[in-house]
Design a protein around this motif. Structure first.
Motif, PDB file in Angstrom:
ATOM      1  N   CYS A 333     -30.839   6.126 -46.682  1.00 58.18           N
ATOM      2  CA  CYS A 333     -30.069   6.024 -45.447  1.00 58.18           C
ATOM      3  C   CYS A 333     -30.974   5.479 -44.361  1.00 58.18           C
ATOM      4  CB  CYS A 333     -29.553   7.418 -45.068  1.00 58.18           C
ATOM      5  SG  CYS A 333     -28.455   7.413 -43.644  1.00 58.18           S
ATOM      6  N   THR A 334     -30.403   4.707 -43.438  1.00 59.88           N
ATOM      7  CA  THR A 334     -31.210   4.154 -42.353  1.00 59.88           C
ATOM      8  C   THR A 334     -31.798   5.253 -41.460  1.00 59.88           C
ATOM      9  OG1 THR A 334     -29.218   3.954 -41.017  1.00 59.88           O
ATOM     10  CG2 THR A 334     -29.915   1.995 -42.236  1.00 59.88           C
ATOM     11  N   LEU A 352     -26.416   3.022 -38.436  1.00 58.15           N
ATOM     12  CA  LEU A 352     -26.336   4.081 -39.443  1.00 58.15           C
ATOM     13  C   LEU A 352     -25.683   3.491 -40.693  1.00 58.15           C
ATOM     14  CD1 LEU A 352     -26.590   7.049 -40.310  1.00 58.15           C
ATOM     15  CD2 LEU A 352     -24.378   7.488 -39.241  1.00 58.15           C
ATOM     16  N   GLY A 353     -26.372   3.611 -41.792  1.00 55.97           N
ATOM     17  CA  GLY A 353     -25.807   3.061 -43.022  1.00 55.97           C
ATOM     18  C   GLY A 353     -26.606   3.466 -44.242  1.00 55.97           C
ATOM     19  N   LEU A 354     -26.049   3.135 -45.383  1.00 59.55           N
ATOM     20  CA  LEU A 354     -26.667   3.490 -46.660  1.00 59.55           C
ATOM     21  C   LEU A 354     -27.040   2.215 -47.402  1.00 59.55           C
ATOM     22  CD1 LEU A 354     -23.964   6.073 -47.791  1.00 59.55           C
ATOM     23  CD2 LEU A 354     -26.217   6.632 -46.869  1.00 59.55           C
ATOM     24  N   LEU A 355     -28.136   2.287 -48.128  1.00 60.22           N
ATOM     25  CA  LEU A 355     -28.503   1.184 -49.016  1.00 60.22           C
ATOM     26  C   LEU A 355     -28.582   1.715 -50.435  1.00 60.22           C
ATOM     27  CD1 LEU A 355     -30.127   0.515 -46.088  1.00 60.22           C
ATOM     28  CD2 LEU A 355     -30.097  -1.623 -47.371  1.00 60.22           C
ATOM     29  N   LEU A 356     -27.902   1.040 -51.332  1.00 63.03           N
ATOM     30  CA  LEU A 356     -27.789   1.566 -52.693  1.00 63.03           C
ATOM     31  C   LEU A 356     -28.268   0.561 -53.730  1.00 63.03           C
ATOM     32  CD1 LEU A 356     -24.998   2.539 -51.054  1.00 63.03           C
ATOM     33  CD2 LEU A 356     -24.569   3.588 -53.245  1.00 63.03           C
ATOM     34  N   HIS A 357     -28.815   1.112 -54.757  1.00 61.86           N
ATOM     35  CA  HIS A 357     -29.169   0.327 -55.951  1.00 61.86           C
ATOM     36  C   HIS A 357     -28.654   1.161 -57.132  1.00 61.86           C
ATOM     37  CE1 HIS A 357     -32.585  -2.011 -58.214  1.00 61.86           C
ATOM     38  NE2 HIS A 357     -31.404  -2.234 -58.713  1.00 61.86           N
ATOM     39  N   PRO A 358     -27.349   1.217 -57.264  1.00 66.41           N
ATOM     40  CA  PRO A 358     -26.752   2.284 -58.077  1.00 66.41           C
ATOM     41  C   PRO A 358     -26.933   2.128 -59.581  1.00 66.41           C
ATOM     42  CG  PRO A 358     -25.057   0.777 -57.284  1.00 66.41           C
ATOM     43  CD  PRO A 358     -26.347   0.367 -56.631  1.00 66.41           C
ATOM     44  N   PHE A 359     -27.149   0.917 -60.040  1.00 67.99           N
ATOM     45  CA  PHE A 359     -27.201   0.710 -61.495  1.00 67.99           C
ATOM     46  C   PHE A 359     -28.598   0.293 -61.930  1.00 67.99           C
ATOM     47  CE2 PHE A 359     -25.196  -1.324 -65.433  1.00 67.99           C
ATOM     48  CZ  PHE A 359     -24.708  -0.121 -65.928  1.00 67.99           C
ATOM     49  N   SER A 747     -24.027  15.201 -47.022  1.00 66.55           N
ATOM     50  CA  SER A 747     -24.319  14.577 -48.313  1.00 66.55           C
ATOM     51  C   SER A 747     -23.532  13.282 -48.458  1.00 66.55           C
ATOM     52  CB  SER A 747     -23.951  15.521 -49.457  1.00 66.55           C
ATOM     53  OG  SER A 747     -24.728  16.690 -49.380  1.00 66.55           O
ATOM     54  N   PHE A 748     -24.080  12.426 -49.301  1.00 68.49           N
ATOM     55  CA  PHE A 748     -23.449  11.145 -49.636  1.00 68.49           C
ATOM     56  C   PHE A 748     -23.446  11.055 -51.147  1.00 68.49           C
ATOM     57  CE2 PHE A 748     -25.997  11.008 -45.856  1.00 68.49           C
ATOM     58  CZ  PHE A 748     -25.116  10.537 -44.897  1.00 68.49           C
ATOM     59  N   GLN A 749     -22.329  10.612 -51.669  1.00 70.40           N
ATOM     60  CA  GLN A 749     -22.275  10.528 -53.123  1.00 70.40           C
ATOM     61  C   GLN A 749     -21.654   9.196 -53.540  1.00 70.40           C
ATOM     62  OE1 GLN A 749     -19.500  13.024 -55.726  1.00 70.40           O
ATOM     63  NE2 GLN A 749     -21.487  13.953 -56.161  1.00 70.40           N
ATOM     64  N   SER A 750     -22.346   8.495 -54.419  1.00 67.45           N
ATOM     65  CA  SER A 750     -21.747   7.289 -54.978  1.00 67.45           C
ATOM     66  C   SER A 750     -21.379   7.581 -56.424  1.00 67.45           C
ATOM     67  CB  SER A 750     -22.716   6.104 -54.902  1.00 67.45           C
ATOM     68  OG  SER A 750     -23.754   6.249 -55.840  1.00 67.45           O
ATOM     69  N   ALA A 751     -20.230   7.126 -56.817  1.00 66.50           N
ATOM     70  CA  ALA A 751     -19.775   7.306 -58.193  1.00 66.50           C
ATOM     71  C   ALA A 751     -19.382   5.946 -58.736  1.00 66.50           C
ATOM     72  CB  ALA A 751     -18.599   8.265 -58.238  1.00 66.50           C
ATOM     73  N   LEU A 752     -20.024   5.556 -59.798  1.00 68.89           N
ATOM     74  CA  LEU A 752     -19.781   4.252 -60.411  1.00 68.89           C
ATOM     75  C   LEU A 752     -19.164   4.483 -61.786  1.00 68.89           C
ATOM     76  CD1 LEU A 752     -20.401   1.122 -60.354  1.00 68.89           C
ATOM     77  CD2 LEU A 752     -22.500   1.702 -61.579  1.00 68.89           C
ATOM     78  N   ASP A 784     -35.680   5.184 -40.894  1.00 70.68           N
ATOM     79  CA  ASP A 784     -36.262   4.499 -42.054  1.00 70.68           C
ATOM     80  C   ASP A 784     -36.259   3.003 -41.742  1.00 70.68           C
ATOM     81  OD1 ASP A 784     -36.692   3.131 -44.433  1.00 70.68           O
ATOM     82  OD2 ASP A 784     -35.556   4.561 -45.647  1.00 70.68           O
ATOM     83  N   VAL A 785     -37.421   2.500 -41.345  1.00 68.32           N
ATOM     84  CA  VAL A 785     -37.466   1.150 -40.770  1.00 68.32           C
ATOM     85  C   VAL A 785     -37.122   0.066 -41.793  1.00 68.32           C
ATOM     86  CG1 VAL A 785     -39.934   0.771 -41.111  1.00 68.32           C
ATOM     87  CG2 VAL A 785     -38.754  -0.365 -39.215  1.00 68.32           C
ATOM     88  N   GLN A 786     -37.429   0.304 -43.043  1.00 64.83           N
ATOM     89  CA  GLN A 786     -37.060  -0.700 -44.047  1.00 64.83           C
ATOM     90  C   GLN A 786     -35.549  -0.726 -44.254  1.00 64.83           C
ATOM     91  OE1 GLN A 786     -39.803   0.791 -47.089  1.00 64.83           O
ATOM     92  NE2 GLN A 786     -40.641  -1.279 -47.240  1.00 64.83           N
ATOM     93  N   ALA A 787     -34.974   0.454 -44.354  1.00 70.11           N
ATOM     94  CA  ALA A 787     -33.525   0.516 -44.546  1.00 70.11           C
ATOM     95  C   ALA A 787     -32.799  -0.071 -43.332  1.00 70.11           C
ATOM     96  CB  ALA A 787     -33.092   1.963 -44.791  1.00 70.11           C
TER      97      ALA A 787
END
Ligand SMILES: [Zn+2]
Length: 1038
Positions: A333-334, A352-359, A747-752, A784-787
């Motif tokens: 998360c940022t 405010l945001g999320l960065l994902l690499h889910p797979f 919490s944040f949840q990703s479901a693939l 999180d400066v990279q995010a």
């Protein structure tokens, strides 16, 4: 272990080394880029050098007289054994309006009540397509926004009635997946069976939305009446420390620990195991590194770049929670401290945001097979480490606070084989987990892997020589294509006409069928064009060996890409799958034909450049593809402008990928040949998921409103991903919709949900937990400066397209100014001179400056339009780690590599030189410096570089004898050579694309590229870092 999110004991999640670790684990895993010496010994690699296969001769040619290749008219070059005779050009058969609707040939027999809404035993299977996602009005341009209506939060229940699902077979397996290939998994299954009488409600779903989002089990399972537990498997899950499930909001009165009132299960449970339930989430146990609290004057301390790779901040959580948290490589998360209100977020002026690499490829992944996937009955969240157990029989959802029953089967812990330990189940011990999905998660039987290749065979294409390379790569990797006995494959070639290839089992040779009516495309013999790979392997190999020669003398210059894509789409619609399209020029015939739009003298101007598609044809077709579970990957190999802004839409909206090889030529550009070959190996053999959807949920009060990546947003917040691959990243923006004052954690949840290449339906779930804060300083401390930079880059791409490039650049600069102004005015008490920044944002101005100089957003250069567009595609589609590397490369001095601090991986010693600032000040003429810019590596050799490095690493006698174009290091038998090669190989292994190595002398034409990446230095049109800081300071102190 210091990585957050990785349980201390082994055996569950992977560390950040997953990818390279996997590379060494097995032959089928990814080993992307050994340089030449390593390459020779690597398994599964084609060790041929690029130039060496252009003369390959097929053992058996498709056309015995292929030399004649009287192509160019309407004649085929093939003998058509059982078609209508050689030279036949096919026109649409008279009765053909609906000609082609083949069904699945292989795989499970469809169980298909078409409408089974009242049939509890049914698995719904709409024939052909899925829910008409393609009918959803497409968003404009590159925007993935949906109107934020305020009522569309993603945490509300889609289906709100019915009991939790319940089955009766408690089958749990722990499959430790190495390299993501199911065939390599150790599969330990143990079963414990408990009877159940809970039939649940009988809803049946015919839409993915409902399956993923709100479905309840439709099939009561009462088949296994034998309540015995198998203990025959001698494997035990590594015991993890007790779960920590006290995420109740403080305002909740909470249920008393009614631990004494449960009915006893078949096995005695240990009551003290619930003790951890009632710890209070404490913010005290954490310790920020003292540095983290520093306020820095960037004008005095400009060099804040760490000499080791920048680590993401660790959320300010109790260590028992943080220990279970998701690996930041998968999900971050940022802001690692979430502002309590939107007002507070607005004050911070940070996105405010999320960065994902889910797979992402994982070395180890817990896989659960169970008839009961426990989810919140209100919001459908999957049970996870951050729920709270009120007692043994009830758990409270951490996203919507619904209290749910613990199903009987969940009482049994297959790891310890103990009863009454729901909180020790793997689902509650792992923030990343994969479920084998029961049939309720299917709309139709899982599709077979289907691979269709579409090749440009115009004169221009043949000139580049790419077809040789691609066909050879396919031959080399044919047995490594992910799949099983159901795998299907097919080929289409095109120039001004479309050519199909019948590969029907039993033919002695492939047959070519030409369709010249490109206005109204139809598919001849559809059943023989996509064939079972196993059954027709020899024919496929024949075709691949012959194809490059077949068009060798073509004079056809036209390119009917659009009709070819339409044909490919029709062919794949019944099954779905992956379409790989190779194109070498601007399509100029039939639908989708494009006109040149690039004007070279406008390249440097930030205005009037064509970033938007010139036609909606490719986007519309992509949406059709998405609706039929087809993803399109585009390989553009072109020396000329090809309007990637338009062509790229075919991949963007169908969840495909874009690969770009500017100026590809088999003789003139050998490094591109090598790059294509390496990347094809990765592309063809990497893991793939089919017919996938992804949903991201977050705690009530937060709202997701904008998505970035390659996909199509179906029904509000469900991402449609006809294919998912391990190299794709995603980002989302969020807002705080309702105050979070009642909770300390969100919490944040990703479901693939996807179909594996082995035909299993699987669900990969990642859950991230973060603290909520009420104080602005804490928001800044957790940034999180990279995010943040990654999310801003995604937003800037959208802005470039919808507004203009200069708007996007202004927005990037303003993001720095606004947040640092907010920090100065609202957090700092005394207003010192200088540019004061919180430690967490010490690299923010540098990263934004780097973005301004990145190919996507730079001005004043001769960047070609397609290259800029490609860079923008990469911003949108790459996982954060690669995006940051292409934005702010790593610079190392490598002429003095030592083993001090080196990594040791499988008997290999990998030097770890310190990372240097990107400034020519850091270079010296007596050294050699390696710049790792993600997709390219540049080794700059100083004029006075030591003789030792020249002879022991480069294998040359003097600086003057370094070849003008050198793109490889010789494998010399010296420690210096071994170290350098080990380091470069290791860098290449880390990524999904193959970085070319350029060795650069002062006179080298590549030197300009090297210097252009010196982010801290001034260029003709851009600030130096120091000037940029002064500019920011002026604006901030206004
Ligand atoms: Zn819930």
């Amino acid at each position: 272990m210091s990585q957050p999110g990785i349980p201390a004991s082994g055996g569950s999640l992977t560390g950040p080394q997953a990818q390279n670790g996997a590379a060494s684990a097995s032959g089928s895993s990814y080993t992307n880029g050994p340089i030449q010496n390593a390459l020779l010994s690597a398994q599964g690699y084609n060790s041929q050098l690029p130039g060496s296969y252009s003369h390959l001769l097929p053992a058996k040619t498709l056309n015995p007289v292929s030399g004649q290749s009287n192509y160019g008219g309407s004649q085929t070059v093939t003998p058509l054994n059982n078609y209508q005779g050689p030279g036949q050009t096919l026109h649409r058969p008279p009765v053909a309006s609906n000609a082609v609707t083949p069904s699945l040939h292989s795989g499970p027999v469809p169980r298909m009540p078409q409408h089974a809404s009242q049939n509890p035993a049914a698995t719904p299977m709409p024939s052909g397509g899925f829910h008409p996602g393609a009918n959803v009005p497409p968003p404009l341009n590159w925007q993935y926004n949906y109107p934020s209506t305020g009522s569309q939060t993603n945490h509300y229940p889609r289906v709100s009635t019915g009991p939790t699902m319940s089955g009766n077979t408690n089958l749990t397996s722990h499959q430790y997946v190495s390299s993501g290939d199911p065939s390599l998994q150790n599969n330990f299954i143990k079963s414990g069976i408990t009877p159940s009488t809970n039939n649940g409600s009988m809803m049946v779903h015919n839409r993915y939305d409902e399956i993923e989002g709100g479905g309840f089990l439709a099939t009561p399972q009462l088949t296994d009446k034998n309540p015995t537990m198998s203990r025959s498997v001698g494997y035990s899950y590594p015991s993890l420390p007790p779960g920590y499930q006290n995420t109740q909001p403080p305002s909740t009165t909470g249920m008393p620990p009614s631990s004494l009132s449960y009915p006893s299960g078949p096995q005695a449970f240990t009551q003290n195991s619930l003790g951890a339930n009632h710890l209070t989430a404490s913010m005290s146990g954490l310790s920020l590194h003292p540095d983290g609290l520093r306020v820095i004057n960037l004008l005095h301390e400009r060099n804040m770049l760490p000499s080791t790779p920048l680590q993401p901040p660790v959320p300010n959580l109790h260590e028992d929670i943080q220990r279970l948290n998701c690996n930041p490589e998968l999900f971050r998360c940022t802001l690692t401290s979430i502002p309590q209100t939107q007002a507070l977020l607005n004050k911070a002026k940070l996105p405010l945001g999320l960065l994902l690499h889910p797979f992402k490829d994982l070395m180890q992944l817990p896989v659960v097979t169970s008839s009961t996937i426990v989810r919140c009955r209100s919001c459908r969240t999957y049970i996870n480490p951050f729920v709270s157990f009120l007692d043994q029989r009830r758990w409270k959802c951490n996203l919507c606070y619904q209290v749910n029953d613990v199903p009987e089967e969940f009482m049994y812990n297959p790891l310890t084989r103990a009863y009454g330990e729901p909180h020790r189940r793997p689902e509650v011990q792992n923030a990343t987990i994969e479920f084998m999905a029961p049939s309720e998660y299917m709309l139709r039987p899982p599709q077979p892997p289907v691979y269709l290749f579409v090749f440009d065979v115009s004169h221009n294409a043949i000139e580049t020589g790419y077809l040789n390379s691609v066909c050879q790569s396919l031959l080399d990797n044919l047995d490594l294509l992910p799949g099983n006995t159901r795998t299907k494959i097919g080929f289409i070639t095109f120039d001004s006409t479309i050519h199909f290839y019948s590969l029907q089992e039993g033919l002695s040779q492939p047959q070519m069928l030409i369709v010249s009516d490109i206005e109204d495309i139809f598919i001849p013999m559809p059943e023989n064009l996509l064939v079972n790979l196993n059954e027709s392997k020899e024919l496929v190999q024949d075709l691949l060996k012959t194809l490059p020669q077949m068009f060798a003398k073509t004079l056809e210059t036209q390119s009917a890409l659009g009709p070819a894509l339409q044909a490919a789409f029709k062919l794949m619609s019944p099954t779905g799958g992956r379409m790989s399209v190779f194109q070498t020029q601007l399509p100029n015939l039939g639908v989708g034909a494009l006109k040149p739009r690039e004007e070279p003298n406008q390249r440097s101007s930030a205005k009037e450049i064509h970033l938007t598609p010139s036609t909606d044809f490719y986007k519309k077709l992509a949406l059709d593809c998405s609706g039929q579970q087809v993803a399109v990957d585009l390989f553009l190999l072109s020396g000329q402008y090809s309007d990637l802004a338009s062509l790229g839409c075919i991949s963007r909206y169908s969840a495909g990928s874009v690969y770009y090889y500017p100026s590809y030529h088999h003789q003139h550009n050998p490094v591109q040949v090598q790059k294509l070959q390496k990347e094809l190996h990765r592309y063809l053999t990497r893991k793939i998921g089919f017919e996938a959807v992804m949903r991201i949920r977050c705690t009530k009060g937060l709202s997701i409103h904008t998505f970035h990546g390659n996909f199509f947003v179906r029904s509000t917040d469900l991402l449609s991903l006809p294919n998912v691959n391990p190299d794709a990243g995603y980002a989302v923006q969020m807002s705080v919709e309702e105050s979070l004052t009642d909770t300390q954690l969100v919490s944040f949840q990703s479901a693939l949900l996807y179909t594996s290449s082995k035909g299993e339906r699987r669900i990969r779930v990642h859950t991230l937990c973060l603290p909520v804060v009420s104080n602005l300083n804490e928001v800044f401390l957790g940034a999180d400066v990279q995010a943040i930079s990654g999310l801003l880059a995604n937003m800037a791409v959208d802005r470039s397209v919808t507004a203009s490039l200069s708007d996007a650049r202004d927005a990037l600069v303003n993001a720095v100014i606004d947040s640092l102004s907010a920090y100065r005015s609202s957090v700092l008490s005394s207003h010192q001179p200088g540019l004061m920044v919180p430690f967490s944002l010490r690299l923010f101005p540098l990263f934004v400056l780097a973005l301004l100089k990145q190919k996507s957003f730079q001005t004043g250069t001769n960047a070609r339009l397609d290259e800029r567009i490609f860079a923008m595609c990469q911003v949108k589609n790459q996982p954060l780690v690669y995006l940051m590397l292409t934005t702010h490369p790593n610079l190392y001095r490598v002429d003095n590599l030592s083993d001090e601090g080196a990594l040791n991986i499988n008997d290999r010693t990998i030097p770890q030189p310190p990372i240097l600032q990107l400034s020519v000040e850091k270079l010296s003429r007596d050294g050699a410096f390696l710049m790792d810019a993600g997709s390219v590596l540049m080794l700059w050799i100083g004029k006075n570089c030591g003789q030792n490095f020249l002879s022991q690493v480069l294998g040359v006698q003097s600086y003057a004898s370094i070849p003008q174009t050198m793109t490889d290091l010789p494998d010399l038998d010296t420690p210096e050579s071994a170290r350098t090669i080990a380091f470069i190989s290791w860098l290449r292994e880390q990524r999904p694309f193959f970085p070319i190595l350029y060795i650069i002398r002062d006179e080298s034409p590549m030197k300009a590229n090297f210097l252009q990446n010196m982010v801290e230095d001034r260029t003709e049109s851009a600030f130096s870092y120091y000037e940029f800081l002064l500019h920011i300071q002026q604006q901030v102190n206004k």
